[in-house]
Enzyme design. Structure first.
Site, PDB file in Angstrom:
ATOM      1  N   ASP A  26       0.915  -1.142   0.067  1.00 51.26           N
ATOM      2  CA  ASP A  26      -0.205  -0.103   0.108  1.00 51.26           C
ATOM      3  C   ASP A  26       0.999   1.184   0.274  1.00 51.26           C
ATOM      4  OD1 ASP A  26      -1.902   2.027   0.953  1.00 51.26           O
ATOM      5  OD2 ASP A  26      -3.268   0.472   1.029  1.00 51.26           O
ATOM      6  N   LYS A  73      -1.622   4.091   6.599  1.00 53.30           N
ATOM      7  CA  LYS A  73      -2.367   2.821   6.679  1.00 53.30           C
ATOM      8  C   LYS A  73      -1.144   1.864   7.212  1.00 53.30           C
ATOM      9  CE  LYS A  73      -6.329   2.399   3.753  1.00 53.30           C
ATOM     10  NZ  LYS A  73      -6.846   1.728   2.373  1.00 53.30           N
ATOM     11  N   THR A 100     -13.129  -4.756  -8.470  1.00 49.85           N
ATOM     12  CA  THR A 100     -14.471  -4.688  -9.324  1.00 49.85           C
ATOM     13  C   THR A 100     -14.062  -3.750 -10.534  1.00 49.85           C
ATOM     14  OG1 THR A 100     -16.097  -5.168  -7.545  1.00 49.85           O
ATOM     15  CG2 THR A 100     -17.007  -4.054  -9.798  1.00 49.85           C
ATOM     16  N   PHE A 158     -16.964 -11.594  -3.718  1.00 52.84           N
ATOM     17  CA  PHE A 158     -18.437 -11.333  -3.384  1.00 52.84           C
ATOM     18  C   PHE A 158     -18.646 -11.445  -1.871  1.00 52.84           C
ATOM     19  CE2 PHE A 158     -17.941 -13.737  -7.543  1.00 52.84           C
ATOM     20  CZ  PHE A 158     -19.009 -12.651  -7.963  1.00 52.84           C
ATOM     21  N   ARG A 165     -19.534  -9.853   2.042  1.00 54.11           N
ATOM     22  CA  ARG A 165     -20.568  -8.882   2.447  1.00 54.11           C
ATOM     23  C   ARG A 165     -19.810  -8.245   3.635  1.00 54.11           C
ATOM     24  NH1 ARG A 165     -24.530 -12.772   5.191  1.00 54.11           N
ATOM     25  NH2 ARG A 165     -22.696 -14.036   5.222  1.00 54.11           N
ATOM     26  N   LYS A 191     -19.847 -10.068 -11.799  1.00 58.97           N
ATOM     27  CA  LYS A 191     -19.802  -9.192 -10.470  1.00 58.97           C
ATOM     28  C   LYS A 191     -20.734  -8.163 -10.609  1.00 58.97           C
ATOM     29  CE  LYS A 191     -18.163  -7.056  -6.889  1.00 58.97           C
ATOM     30  NZ  LYS A 191     -18.353  -7.569  -5.585  1.00 58.97           N
ATOM     31  N   GLY A 232     -36.465  -1.059   3.934  1.00 63.48           N
ATOM     32  CA  GLY A 232     -35.552  -0.158   4.718  1.00 63.48           C
ATOM     33  C   GLY A 232     -35.619   0.988   3.779  1.00 63.48           C
ATOM     34  N   CYS A 276     -20.555  -0.939  -2.677  1.00 63.88           N
ATOM     35  CA  CYS A 276     -20.813  -1.542  -3.784  1.00 63.88           C
ATOM     36  C   CYS A 276     -22.026  -1.268  -4.848  1.00 63.88           C
ATOM     37  CB  CYS A 276     -20.823  -3.025  -3.802  1.00 63.88           C
ATOM     38  SG  CYS A 276     -19.161  -3.636  -2.797  1.00 63.88           S
TER      39      CYS A 276
END
Length: 434
Positions: A30, A35, A122, A152, A154, A207, A256, A263
């Site tokens: 990085d 970071k 992506t 993929f 979450r 994707k 909601g 994403c």
């Protein structure tokens, strides 16, 4: 196997830690010194359950390390994963591939032996082709190949998703890339995770298609919620009624204030740009994007209706700011237009979020007041609004909240509570689609 991952954001850091936990030798690269300093101290630049312990363990075991110099990481690397950001480009919604192509050029100039270059970021259809062209143009070693391996994951369940995936998707045009990625993911074969091989372009589009479909499902149930409110039906019962159909399934049928995050918003826009570039009229996805934007913008008006039609001089307490629970991610969070709308309408707004307030302070209006604990948002409030369904909000003492309030409105944008619970506490309950 030696793996290099470029980028220590959400995708890169989770992937690097999990690959190292499989037994691979992983170096994460990085360019952000802040970071790298945090990681050197054992601190995480993102909040993800279980990630800190996983990183610390693999660093201690010598399988995971971090550097700011790509040239130091590349020797003997068999696979180089690109996991840098691809934000929406201002003006047209296209994915900004600046960081991806900069990384590819740097790889090509520093690489001494052939390797598999893998896009984990992506990226739009055709990006792998352009990466291959740049590698050749910049003189990358002969035998260097390009593959697509979309994630993929979450947010809030990323480690479980990585180690127990529904599928592992690899887009490759040659056997070398397939063999290398098969070996990298071999530890997951014990979990019988299906490995799907496609062309690069198919993997890149898959994707976007997956995220667009999930965004569509969310928008559909939100529209059904509006209809339920109009006709006197219950959207939660409706969702169960259709979700038990195996062709539909129960996931992403929770109404909601609209979808957000890193994403869905940017990927639907990027898919629309791709469709436009190829003269395809993507009516469904276009409608989903417009519907979601309108829905998020309408949440402040929903609170105003619960307060008799006006926000002027009112005090509103917000529970939850992040776009979903178990993350500190504020990108495109529905709370942002909600808070702005409330303040623009003349309300004073207080908020609490278990982990997201530091990130929220970067994007929220300065007028927003942050509380140290959830009950603080109820002090003299005319209305409470549940915006994010954190587990810690599910068992609040509503009677205690009511006692601290001067009003009685509970606007539950996530349907966390039942009407009778709220009414027993003396609150007027305003759910979604019920």
């Amino acid at each position: 196997m030696k793996i290099v991952i470029i980028g220590t954001g959400y995708v890169g850091l989770v992937s690097g830690a999990c690959f190292a936990d499989f037994g691979h030798d992983v170096i994460c690269v990085d360019k952000d010194p802040a970071k790298l300093d945090m990681l050197a101290r054992g601190e995480m630049p993102i909040w993800e359950p279980g990630l800190e312990g996983l990183v610390k363990q693999n660093v201690a075991d010598g399988r995971l390390s971090f550097t700011g110099k790509l040239s130091e990481a590349l020797p003997d690397a068999q696979a180089i994963f690109i996991a840098v950001g691809t934000p929406s480009r201002r003006g047209d919604g296209h994915a900004d591939l600046t960081y991806v192509y900069d990384a590819v050029r740097e790889i090509a100039r520093a690489l001494r032996d052939p390797a598999v270059i893998v896009t984990k970021s992506t990226v739009p259809v055709g990006t792998g082709d352009e990466i291959a062209r740049i590698l050749e143009e910049e003189g990358a070693p002969e035998g260097t190949v390009v593959a697509s391996n979309p994630e993929f994951l979450r947010e809030g369940a990323a480690i479980v998703d990585f180690k127990h995936p529904d599928r592992i998707l690899v887009g490759a045009e040659d056997q070398k890339a397939r063999d290398v990625l098969t070996e990298i993911y071999r530890p997951l074969f014990l979990n019988k995770a299906p490995m799907l091989f496609t062309s690069r372009r198919t993997a890149e589009l898959t994707k976007y298609a997956a995220n667009a479909f999930l965004a569509t499902k969310i928008s559909f149930i939100n529209e059904m919620a509006d209809i339920c409110e109009a006709v006197g039906a219950d959207v939660q019962e409706l969702a169960r009624g259709i979700g038990l159909d195996g062709r539909i399934g129960p996931k992403f049928l929770h109404p909601g204030p609209g979808y957000g995050g890193s994403c869905f918003p940017k990927d639907t826009l990027a898919l629309l740009k791709t469709a436009d570039d190829f003269n395809v009229d993507a009516k469904i996805v276009n409608t989903v994007v417009r519907f979601n934007d309108d829905r998020k913008a309408a949440m402040a008006e929903r609170v105003a209706r619960a307060l008799g039609g006006s926000l002027e001089g009112k005090k509103v307490g917000i529970l939850g700011l992040t776009f979903k629970p178990n993350t500190d991610d504020m990108r495109e969070a529905p709370s942002i237009p909600l808070v702005r709308g409330l303040i623009e309408g003349g309300a004073q707004v207080m908020a609490f979020d278990p982990v997201g307030m530091k990130e929220a302070a970067k994007v929220m209006p300065e007028e927003l007041v942050y509380c140290e604990q959830p009950y603080g948002v109820a002090d003299d409030a005319d209305a409470l609004v549940i915006c994010t369904e954190w587990d810690s909000f599910r068992g609040l003492d509503l009677a205690r909240m009511k006692k601290a309030m001067r009003g009685t409105a509970l606007v539950d944008l996530r349907n966390v509570y039942e009407r009778d619970e709220a009414e027993r506490a003396g609150l007027d309950y305003y759910p979604i689609g019920r």
